[in-house]
Every structure is written in C-alpha cells, then in structure tokens.
Design an enzyme around this catalytic site. Structure first.
Site, PDB file in Angstrom:
ATOM      1  N   TYR A 294       0.829  -1.207   0.000  1.00 26.44           N
ATOM      2  CA  TYR A 294       0.000   0.000   0.000  1.00 26.44           C
ATOM      3  C   TYR A 294       0.865   1.259   0.000  1.00 26.44           C
ATOM      4  CZ  TYR A 294      -4.182  -2.860   0.880  1.00 26.44           C
ATOM      5  OH  TYR A 294      -5.208  -3.773   0.779  1.00 26.44           O
TER       6      TYR A 294
ATOM      7  N   ALA B 103     -18.100   0.888  -1.333  1.00 27.55           N
ATOM      8  CA  ALA B 103     -18.099   1.116  -2.782  1.00 27.55           C
ATOM      9  C   ALA B 103     -17.526   2.496  -3.104  1.00 27.55           C
ATOM     10  CB  ALA B 103     -19.503   0.937  -3.359  1.00 27.55           C
TER      11      ALA B 103
ATOM     12  N   GLY C  34     -17.809   5.327  -1.910  1.00 27.15           N
ATOM     13  CA  GLY C  34     -18.693   6.496  -1.840  1.00 27.15           C
ATOM     14  C   GLY C  34     -19.649   6.628  -3.012  1.00 27.15           C
ATOM     15  N   LYS C  35     -19.696   5.618  -3.897  1.00 31.70           N
ATOM     16  CA  LYS C  35     -20.532   5.737  -5.119  1.00 31.70           C
ATOM     17  C   LYS C  35     -22.010   5.924  -4.792  1.00 31.70           C
ATOM     18  CE  LYS C  35     -17.686   3.040  -8.341  1.00 31.70           C
ATOM     19  NZ  LYS C  35     -16.674   2.467  -7.426  1.00 31.70           N
TER      20      LYS C  35
HETATM   21  N1  LIG Z   1      -7.566  -7.520  -0.150  1.00 29.83           N
HETATM   22  C1  LIG Z   1      -7.630  -6.756  -1.214  1.00 29.83           C
HETATM   23  O1  LIG Z   1      -7.355  -7.166  -2.354  1.00 29.83           O
HETATM   24  C2  LIG Z   1      -8.060  -5.317  -1.034  1.00 29.83           C
HETATM   25  C3  LIG Z   1      -8.355  -4.523  -2.154  1.00 29.83           C
HETATM   26  C4  LIG Z   1      -8.762  -3.209  -1.937  1.00 29.83           C
HETATM   27  C5  LIG Z   1      -8.873  -2.715  -0.640  1.00 29.83           C
HETATM   28  N2  LIG Z   1      -8.549  -3.505   0.431  1.00 29.83           N
HETATM   29  C6  LIG Z   1      -8.674  -3.020   1.823  1.00 29.83           C
HETATM   30  O2  LIG Z   1     -10.007  -2.617   2.038  1.00 29.83           O
HETATM   31  C7  LIG Z   1     -10.041  -1.260   2.497  1.00 29.83           C
HETATM   32  C8  LIG Z   1     -11.291  -0.600   1.979  1.00 29.83           C
HETATM   33  O3  LIG Z   1     -11.320  -0.558   0.577  1.00 29.83           O
HETATM   34  P1  LIG Z   1     -11.453   0.807  -0.224  1.00 29.83           P
HETATM   35  O4  LIG Z   1     -10.834   1.874   0.591  1.00 29.83           O
HETATM   36  O5  LIG Z   1     -10.972   0.576  -1.588  1.00 29.83           O
HETATM   37  O6  LIG Z   1     -13.012   1.026  -0.356  1.00 29.83           O
HETATM   38  P2  LIG Z   1     -14.175   1.715   0.542  1.00 29.83           P
HETATM   39  O7  LIG Z   1     -14.001   1.479   1.984  1.00 29.83           O
HETATM   40  O8  LIG Z   1     -15.403   1.213  -0.091  1.00 29.83           O
HETATM   41  O9  LIG Z   1     -14.044   3.262   0.193  1.00 29.83           O
HETATM   42  C9  LIG Z   1     -13.206   4.156   0.873  1.00 29.83           C
HETATM   43  C10 LIG Z   1     -12.577   5.075  -0.149  1.00 29.83           C
HETATM   44  O10 LIG Z   1     -13.583   5.812  -0.841  1.00 29.83           O
HETATM   45  C11 LIG Z   1     -13.405   7.217  -0.630  1.00 29.83           C
HETATM   46  N3  LIG Z   1     -14.719   7.871  -0.522  1.00 29.83           N
HETATM   47  C12 LIG Z   1     -15.184   8.830  -1.346  1.00 29.83           C
HETATM   48  N4  LIG Z   1     -16.413   9.217  -0.993  1.00 29.83           N
HETATM   49  C13 LIG Z   1     -16.736   8.491   0.106  1.00 29.83           C
HETATM   50  C14 LIG Z   1     -17.879   8.449   0.935  1.00 29.83           C
HETATM   51  N5  LIG Z   1     -18.952   9.225   0.719  1.00 29.83           N
HETATM   52  N6  LIG Z   1     -17.881   7.583   1.969  1.00 29.83           N
HETATM   53  C15 LIG Z   1     -16.840   6.769   2.197  1.00 29.83           C
HETATM   54  N7  LIG Z   1     -15.696   6.771   1.439  1.00 29.83           N
HETATM   55  C16 LIG Z   1     -15.660   7.630   0.397  1.00 29.83           C
HETATM   56  C17 LIG Z   1     -12.601   7.309   0.651  1.00 29.83           C
HETATM   57  O11 LIG Z   1     -11.908   8.553   0.663  1.00 29.83           O
HETATM   58  P3  LIG Z   1     -11.733   9.366   2.074  1.00 29.83           P
HETATM   59  O12 LIG Z   1     -10.633   8.685   2.817  1.00 29.83           O
HETATM   60  O13 LIG Z   1     -11.383  10.732   1.608  1.00 29.83           O
HETATM   61  O14 LIG Z   1     -13.053   9.316   2.789  1.00 29.83           O
HETATM   62  C18 LIG Z   1     -11.661   6.119   0.500  1.00 29.83           C
HETATM   63  O15 LIG Z   1     -10.634   6.413  -0.421  1.00 29.83           O
HETATM   64  C19 LIG Z   1      -8.732  -0.664   1.983  1.00 29.83           C
HETATM   65  O16 LIG Z   1      -8.339   0.465   2.738  1.00 29.83           O
HETATM   66  C20 LIG Z   1      -7.785  -1.832   2.142  1.00 29.83           C
HETATM   67  O17 LIG Z   1      -7.349  -1.902   3.480  1.00 29.83           O
HETATM   68  C21 LIG Z   1      -8.174  -4.799   0.233  1.00 29.83           C
END
Ligand SMILES: NC(=O)c1ccc[n+]([C@@H]2O[C@H](COP(=O)([O-])OP(=O)(O)OC[C@H]3O[C@@H](n4cnc5c(N)ncnc54)[C@H](OP(=O)(O)O)[C@@H]3O)[C@@H](O)[C@H]2O)c1
Length: 304
Positions: A41, A215, A217-218
C-alpha cells in the site's frame, strides 16, 4: 490502504503524519480495533505512517489488532523488465513480513494474509514459511485474501495453523458472494470464481472480511449521473439514510452487518467525519424487507 495517497517513492510528509494520527485516533475512539495493511500500500508508505503513529502513541499497539498482507510484487522489481506478479515463495513471504514489521514499528503482526492467489504457489512452501513466522513470534495468526473455497481447501491441507480470515471484495455494489446463493442452478447465477466461498468460510470458522464495503462512496453521489440499476439502488440507500438519520455509507455497512456470517467490513475512509458516520451502522439493524429491497434494487430484478 489510503493512509498515504501517493504510490510513489517520495518520503512521507509531516502533513501525512498529522492526517494519519487524526484518522487512527478517531478510529480508536470509535471502538475500532482492527487495522488492515499490506506491504504494497502506497509502496510501503501507509505502513510507515501507521508505524510513526504507533511510535508516538504509547500503549496503542497493545490495544489493537494489526494485520498486513503479502504476496503481491510490483512490476520493475527486481529488474526493470520484471512483470507485476504474485509470489508466495518462502523467501518472499519472510522478506515481506520483515519489511512490514520494520515499517510498522512493531515486533509482531497479529494476522498475516496472503493477498492474492499465486498460481505458482507450493502449498508446502507456504506452510514452511507460516511455521517459521509463527515459531519466531513474528506472526500470531494467518489468513488469506481473494481466495476461493477450493484454493483455501488446498492450502488448509498443508498448513498447520488455522486460516482465520478471508478478505474478499464484498458490498451492496459487489454482492455476488452473497447473491450467488439465491441463484443456484440458474443460468444467470453462474459466478464460478466465487462459488460457495462464503458458505465454505462459515463452515470452517474463517472470518469473512469485506474490502471496499462502501463502494468508494458511489452510493452518495448525485443520482442524476447514474445508470440503472445503480441509480435505483443509490436512491433507495439515500432514502433509508435520510429516514434513519445516518449516512449512505452507514446503510451500506448495516447491509453487510445484517448478514448472519458476521462479516467484518474493512472500511477504507481515512476521513474522521466519514468514519464516525459509518459507525452509526452499529445502531442500525435492517429488517429482512429492507435488506432484500436493497439487494433487489441493486440486482435490478426480484429474487427468483
Ligand atoms: N484484499 C484486497 O485485495 C483489497 C483490495 C482493496 C482494498 N482492500 C482493503 O479494504 C479497504 C477498503 O477498501 P477501499 O478503501 O478501496 O473502499 P471503501 O471502503 O469502499 O471506500 C473508501 C474510499 O472511498 C473514498 N470515498 C469517497 N467518498 C466516500 C464516501 N462518501 N464515503 C466513504 N468513502 C468515500 C474514501 O476517501 P476518504 O478517505 O477521503 O473518505 C476512501 O478512499 C482498503 O483500505 C484496504 O485496506 C483490500
């Protein structure tokens, strides 16, 4: 993953340390105890930022569960023409954990996950690496990420330690590991890559961690720019959020928490206000009708 946004070789900045401190402190105050990392990361910078905060916050390490992932290698490493790839060799797993421990300023990981299945993995070699990591006290527990039921089953044949978690993409948007169950034996229900994985994990006591649960923030975006069925699903999420006086992301989280598998959402926001809003999901238990209404809206059709 997002503690540092820049996947480059620049050093971490004081602004990043201050933002990471705010995000982590907010999470701990909200009662969040599990923190998810991976060696890759932000090219190691997210772990480094977390390690900085750990060093500056006495006692924090003992109050949290720290997990990291390994097994993905970037293109260009070690030589310019090396492709992006997966590497579950003993040497790489041991080297990767050493790097994570150094960056995180900790003596041990509570949990190590294999990030993405490596077709060239020798399960016996993975088992040897796990034994060594556990014997040395560097890793306490082991798991996998993005692994199917059959891939886990093969690994379990060789590995002595219980595999305690499987981290997979799972959300109302990416609902397939859940919805495939209602589509058994139907032509529109073929998701060969996820088949039975959720049930397999439940059967074998493997905690399912949901990545990208919000998702990104979608579901909070303006509806005008969306296509169906996303538009209807987002409209319903936003309506339920308004009715319950919570954020759309709290509704999405509540949708995952309502599933009886005790799914653990791995929430990615580092924004303290968004994180606080997400945690309102703790108080929101969706009814069976609400849960199915959301799934139906997202699938764009009723259950069979
Ligand atoms: N095992 C794997 O292959 C894998 C793959 C991807 C991710 N992960 C893990 O899973 C965690 C979560 O995944 P993710 O961060 O991709 O997805 P998520 O939790 O669905 O979304 C969070 C991301 O979306 C942004 N965002 C934009 N608008 C938002 C809103 N209204 N509400 C919430 N978030 C919003 C956040 O930015 P802000 O910080 O500015 O709010 C952040 O960058 C990662 O941090 C990582 O630790 C694992």
């Amino acid at each position: 993953m997002h503690l540092s946004r820049a996947w480059d070789d620049e050093d971490i900045t004081t602004a990043e340390i201050s933002a990471a401190t705010g995000a982590i402190n907010t999470a701990v105050e909200l009662g969040i105890t599990l923190f998810d990392h991976a060696d890759i990361y932000a090219r190691g910078k997210s772990e480094r930022l977390f390690g900085e905060v750990l060093q500056r916050t006495p006692g924090l390490r003992d109050r949290i569960v720290l997990q990291s992932k390994c097994g993905i290698r970037f293109a260009g490493n070690p030589s310019a023409n090396s492709p992006g790839r997966y590497d579950f060799s003993r040497e790489h797993l041991l080297r990767s954990v050493e790097g994570s421990l150094r960056r995180l300023n900790t003596g041990h990981l509570d949990l190590l996950l294999l990030h993405r299945p490596d077709p060239l993995a020798e399960p016996a070699e993975v088992a040897a690496a796990f034994d060594e990591l556990q014997r040395s006290g560097k890793v306490r527990h082991f798991g996998i990420s993005n692994h199917s039921a059959s891939q886990i089953s093969l690994l379990r044949k060789y590995v002595d330690q219980p595999l305690v978690a499987n981290q997979i993409e799972l959300s109302l948007l990416h609902h397939y590991p859940i919805s495939e169950g209602v589509l058994f034996n139907r032509l529109d229900g073929i998701h060969a890559d996820t088949a039975g994985t959720l049930d397999y994990c439940r059967e074998h006591g493997i905690l399912v961690q949901a990545w990208a649960p919000l998702a990104s923030g979608k579901f909070s975006a303006p509806l005008a720019g969306m296509d169906e069925p996303m538009r209807s699903a987002a409209a319903l999420v936003q309506e339920m959020a308004r009715e319950n006086n919570v954020s759309a992301e709290a509704v999405l989280t509540a949708w995952l928490l309502r599933h009886p598998a005790d799914i653990q959402p791995i929430v990615g926001t580092t924004d303290p206000a968004r994180l606080t809003a997400v945690c309102a999901a703790d108080e929101l238990r969706l009814t069976r009708e609400e849960w199915y209404a959301l799934l139906t809206a997202m699938r764009g059709q009723s259950v069979p």
